[in-house]
Write an enzyme that holds these catalytic residues in place. Structure first.
Site, PDB file in Angstrom:
ATOM      1  N   GLY A 103     -23.629 -51.680 -10.146  1.00 55.74           N
ATOM      2  CA  GLY A 103     -22.762 -50.563 -10.497  1.00 55.74           C
ATOM      3  C   GLY A 103     -22.451 -50.575 -11.978  1.00 55.74           C
ATOM      4  N   SER A 106     -21.626 -54.153 -13.592  1.00 57.97           N
ATOM      5  CA  SER A 106     -22.796 -55.019 -13.792  1.00 57.97           C
ATOM      6  C   SER A 106     -23.654 -54.513 -14.942  1.00 57.97           C
ATOM      7  CB  SER A 106     -23.674 -55.038 -12.532  1.00 57.97           C
ATOM      8  OG  SER A 106     -22.903 -55.335 -11.423  1.00 57.97           O
ATOM      9  N   ASP A 151     -20.652 -45.714  -3.337  1.00 61.56           N
ATOM     10  CA  ASP A 151     -19.676 -44.673  -3.689  1.00 61.56           C
ATOM     11  C   ASP A 151     -20.301 -43.480  -4.405  1.00 61.56           C
ATOM     12  OD1 ASP A 151     -17.778 -46.311  -2.658  1.00 61.56           O
ATOM     13  OD2 ASP A 151     -17.015 -47.037  -4.564  1.00 61.56           O
ATOM     14  N   HIS A 283     -15.743 -51.833   5.834  1.00 65.05           N
ATOM     15  CA  HIS A 283     -17.051 -52.361   5.429  1.00 65.05           C
ATOM     16  C   HIS A 283     -18.217 -51.989   6.336  1.00 65.05           C
ATOM     17  CE1 HIS A 283     -14.791 -54.415   2.394  1.00 65.05           C
ATOM     18  NE2 HIS A 283     -15.922 -54.749   1.820  1.00 65.05           N
ATOM     19  N   GLN A 285     -19.355 -49.239   6.399  1.00 68.32           N
ATOM     20  CA  GLN A 285     -20.137 -48.306   5.572  1.00 68.32           C
ATOM     21  C   GLN A 285     -21.182 -49.002   4.705  1.00 68.32           C
ATOM     22  OE1 GLN A 285     -17.042 -45.338   3.845  1.00 68.32           O
ATOM     23  NE2 GLN A 285     -15.927 -46.993   4.800  1.00 68.32           N
ATOM     24  N   MET A 557     -46.306 -35.982  13.038  1.00 72.14           N
ATOM     25  CA  MET A 557     -46.434 -34.522  13.030  1.00 72.14           C
ATOM     26  C   MET A 557     -46.664 -34.019  11.595  1.00 72.14           C
ATOM     27  SD  MET A 557     -43.607 -32.875  15.520  1.00 72.14           S
ATOM     28  CE  MET A 557     -43.949 -32.537  17.224  1.00 72.14           C
ATOM     29  N   HIS A 645     -43.060 -35.138  20.056  1.00 72.60           N
ATOM     30  CA  HIS A 645     -41.917 -34.254  19.834  1.00 72.60           C
ATOM     31  C   HIS A 645     -40.593 -34.950  19.574  1.00 72.60           C
ATOM     32  CE1 HIS A 645     -44.693 -31.138  20.928  1.00 72.60           C
ATOM     33  NE2 HIS A 645     -43.809 -30.255  20.507  1.00 72.60           N
ATOM     34  N   GLN A 647     -39.992 -36.320  17.067  1.00 77.80           N
ATOM     35  CA  GLN A 647     -39.764 -36.061  15.638  1.00 77.80           C
ATOM     36  C   GLN A 647     -38.997 -34.763  15.386  1.00 77.80           C
ATOM     37  OE1 GLN A 647     -43.699 -37.087  13.429  1.00 77.80           O
ATOM     38  NE2 GLN A 647     -44.171 -37.071  15.585  1.00 77.80           N
TER      39      GLN A 647
END
Length: 767
Positions: A103, A106, A151, A283, A285, A557, A645, A647
């Protein structure tokens, strides 16, 4: 050339794809690549933390969340003595190229390290830790950054690595919660991550049709409590059985006082008496399997990062590789960091609109679409305009999101919206009826096509269609679908000469898993299909975990369009992807088999071959299976899967929900303007080429292109556009699968762009 890769304290899904691509492309270009384990701490500690990376060491890691090279917060690197140790470790190994995944913290640290590099070398030489010769050999340090953050809080890039996967986790939870809330008529408050950035909250709100969203960039007006309650009551009165409120963890009011989940929960339950529940996702996420988008993004960024390092000179500023639309770009690292900090300053100074603008065009579009759909109500005075919506072709996930958004945007404009059931057949049979605000509630997350859809083209029914357009007083038409929608639109435009009723504005919204509609780089539904294929490939590969040496041949497909096979190849780490657009012959097949036999001699014991359904009339999936089985005898065995199908089904991904929502809203706003232009002597008359358009994503923006102008770029026989942007990604697929002598198309090589100029420097609250 030596390259080393540290990653930052917060891991994000998709980082492994970036690590894998950097290692493999680095090795391919002849560089020696090192892993730095445990982030900057590993750089400071040295020793076993900095290890050479091999081709095999990054196998079977695409589907893993987090980062396999580990990541840690490092206080030592913030101190000069820590950076001295890090510099010494790099010089001893002859490493002068650093590829940092992280991020803004860093990346700022990496830039500081680079800025004081000469000073650090001088100190190390003086202390006798390195020789003058070693210092000369490592005289400058090149740095390139890739942004890994769930984020999406880094300015300059549309999407950071990990954001899409985090949205997948959030939407899975929202879908599960809304079913129970619907049953019990509850109000749900969901807090998602984003301390300083509301991207996750905003896109979640769009993707689930939330009633309210709290984001730090744009706090609610001062008497928001009253507005929120009115909004929730209005939704219930319209027939909604549930309310959803999404909050970013950094939610605040205009005085910058935090707004908490509990505060909102107490307000709703006490003031309205609604049964209210709150959930803080936390967390969850960050974890889980990376989405197809994040794997492809990570892989593309990894390739671009190595290219940037190869081209870097001592004068080149440290850069970040980034994504704008679907194009890889390079931006000066410190400019991006500066604009990211400017957002925080703008919020602190109460310049909230500036904060939204600094986040970039994508964020602004999301905010404007959300604001319109959630905060405006249909006017009392109607416009007397009728807009019909029809779904055409095979169903796909995301169609319903586009319909919902078009219906609600139309109603907000004061129009009457008409739903046409069962495609052009329904238009000719008169299956047309008004559709209301409440009827499309909850449609965003539903797969397939709720309006019903057919492949039938207008053809012989054109006369009947024109009669119904007059009978139902239809003033404009939105056609949502795949290649049939495009062909049907062309037929209607051609028939304008004969039938005056067809002289109305029309817009085609591309929606098909095949992604083969001319005029758009992406179609609604393709992302959902791609994730289905990727997940299935992961499972199929895993099924051979205990089996030595197995090759899987999988058919996807797409008709003649190789988009799904190519992109699924990138996201699941395929050894080859056979498609119609890139003809292949027996010698190519022979080389692929030999390549797999060589691969099986290493520690990697699995192979994956993808084939697009119409790749070749003679080299069928069964033929490939027979060929590989015969030639691989004694080395590997084969299994064949035709995905079919599955998919086309499933609930839409966050990308398809968001894309469909934006496309639906934009199409209605465009038609509203067009109708004003075409209004003559009390009636609508539109017969210019630009009154019938395809709304598509081209490079960096959503644009309207006249149907007639797209004919030249269409291969009608094979139902594909003549130019397809994703073909330029195919060399990456081959390099990552370890093919030699692959040429990368650098005709659109990313050059350094400037973000400050693009977003406009903000001083005194003015753009």
């Amino acid at each position: 050339m030596h390259i080393c890769i540290p990653s930052h304290p917060h891991c994000a899904a998709g980082m492994n794809a970036a690590v894998r691509a950097t290692v493999r492309v680095g090795i391919y270009t002849g560089a020696k690549v090192y892993f730095v384990h445990e982030g900057y701490q590993g750089l400071v500690d040295g020793g076993d933390n900095i290890k050479p990376a091999t081709w095999e060491s990054v196998s079977m890691m695409l589907q893993l969340g987090g980062t396999v090279i580990g990541s840690a917060r490092c206080m030592d690197f913030k101190e000069k003595w820590g950076r001295l140790k890090a510099a010494c470790n790099l010089v001893k190994l002859g490493i002068t190229n650093l590829c940092v995944i992280g991020g803004d913290g860093s990346l700022t640290g990496a830039n500081q390290f680079r800025t004081e590099w000469s000073e650090l070398l001088a100190d190390l030489t003086k202390q006798g830790k390195i020789t003058a010769e070693e210092a000369k050999r490592s005289s400058h340090l090149n740095i390139v950054g890739m942004v890994g953050s769930i984020d999406n809080d880094f300015c300059g890039t549309d999407m950071t690595i990990g954001t899409d996967s985090a949205l997948h986790r959030i939407i899975e939870v929202v879908d599960a919660i809304t079913t129970t809330a619907q049953s019990h008529q509850r109000t749900f408050i969901l807090e998602v991550m984003g301390r300083h950035c509301g991207y996750l909250a905003l896109v979640t709100a769009l993707a689930c049709g939330a009633d309210w969203v709290f984001i730090p960039e744009m706090p609610p007006e001062d008497n928001w409590e009253e507005h929120l309650c009115k909004r929730l009551i209005a939704q219930r009165e319209r027939g909604s059985r549930l309310n959803v409120i999404i909050m970013a963890e950094g939610a605040q009011d205009r005085k910058q006082k935090p707004i908490t989940c509990d505060q909102v929960k107490n307000l709703v339950s006490k003031k309205l008496g609604f049964d209210t529940r709150s959930t803080i996702l936390g967390h969850v996420q960050r974890g889980g399997t990376p989405s197809a988008f994040d794997r492809i993004l990570g892989s593309r960024m990894g390739v671009e990062a190595v290219m940037a390092l190869l081209e870097a000179t001592p004068e080149t500023p440290a850069c970040v590789v980034s994504l704008s639309g679907n194009i890889a770009i390079r931006l000066p690292l410190m400019e991006c960091v500066q604009v990211t900090k400017d957002v925080t300053v703008a919020m602190a100074e109460g310049r909230f609109q500036d904060a939204v603008n600094l986040r970039g065009k994508s964020f602004q579009n999301n905010w404007n679409t959300y604001k319109m759909l959630a905060h405006l109500s249909p006017p009392e005075v109607k416009s007397n305009i009728n807009i019909a919506i029809v779904n055409v072709g095979a169903p796909c996930a995301g169609m319903n999101a586009a319909v919902r958004s078009a219906v609600r945007t139309g109603l907000i404009q004061g129009h009457q919206m008409l739903a046409v059931h069962d495609g052009f057949d329904g238009l000719s049979n008169g299956q047309i009826q008004p559709i209301t605000w409440a009827e499309v509630g909850g449609w965003t997350g539903k797969g397939g096509s709720n309006l019903g859809t057919k492949r039938q083209l207008p053809g012989k029914n054109i006369e009947q269609i024109s009669l119904n357009i007059a009978k139902f007083n239809i003033h404009s038409l939105i056609i949502i679908g795949g290649f049939e929608a495009y062909l049907g639109g062309l037929e209607l435009v051609t028939a304008r000469e004969k039938y005056e009723e067809l002289c109305i504005p029309m817009v085609i919204i591309p929606a098909t898993v095949s992604n083969n509609v001319p005029g758009s780089d992406f179609s609604i539904g393709a992302d959902t299909a791609l994730n289905t294929i990727t997940t299935t490939c992961d499972r199929i590969k895993q099924s051979a975990a205990g089996t030595k040496r197995r090759v899987f041949i999988i058919e996807t497909m797409g008709g003649y369009c190789g988009y799904l096979a190519t992109m699924a190849g990138l996201s699941s780490g395929a050894d080859a992807a056979y498609i119609y657009e890139e003809p292949f012959h027996i010698r190519d097949l022979e080389l692929n088999v030999e390549h797999l036999i060589e691969k099986m001699k290493t520690s990697v014991k699995r192979g994956l071959i993808l084939r697009n359904s119409n790749a070749n009339d003679n080299y069928t999936t069964q033929f490939l299976f027979n060929l590989y089985s015969e030639e691989g005898k004694g080395t590997f065995d084969c299994r064949m899967n035709i995905l079919g199908h599955m998919q086309q089904g499933g609930t839409p991904t966050p990308f398809d929900r968001n894309f469909g929502t934006k496309m639906g809203a934009k199409s209605v706003l465009w038609l509203t303007d067009k109708l004003k232009e075409c209004y003559r002597h009390g009636r609508i008359f539109a017969n210019t080429p630009d009154s019938a358009c395809v709304l598509g994503m081209k490079r960096r923006s959503l644009i309207f292109q006249p149907l007639a102008s797209l004919k030249e770029d269409t291969d009608f026989e094979h139902r594909i556009p003549k130019t397809e942007w994703w073909l330029k990604l195919r060399p990456i697929l081959k390099i990552l699968a370890r093919y030699e002598a692959v040429e990368i198309d650098t005709s659109e090589a990313a050059t350094m762009e400037h973000i400050i100029k693009k977003t406009g420097e903000i001083k005194g609250g003015k753009m």
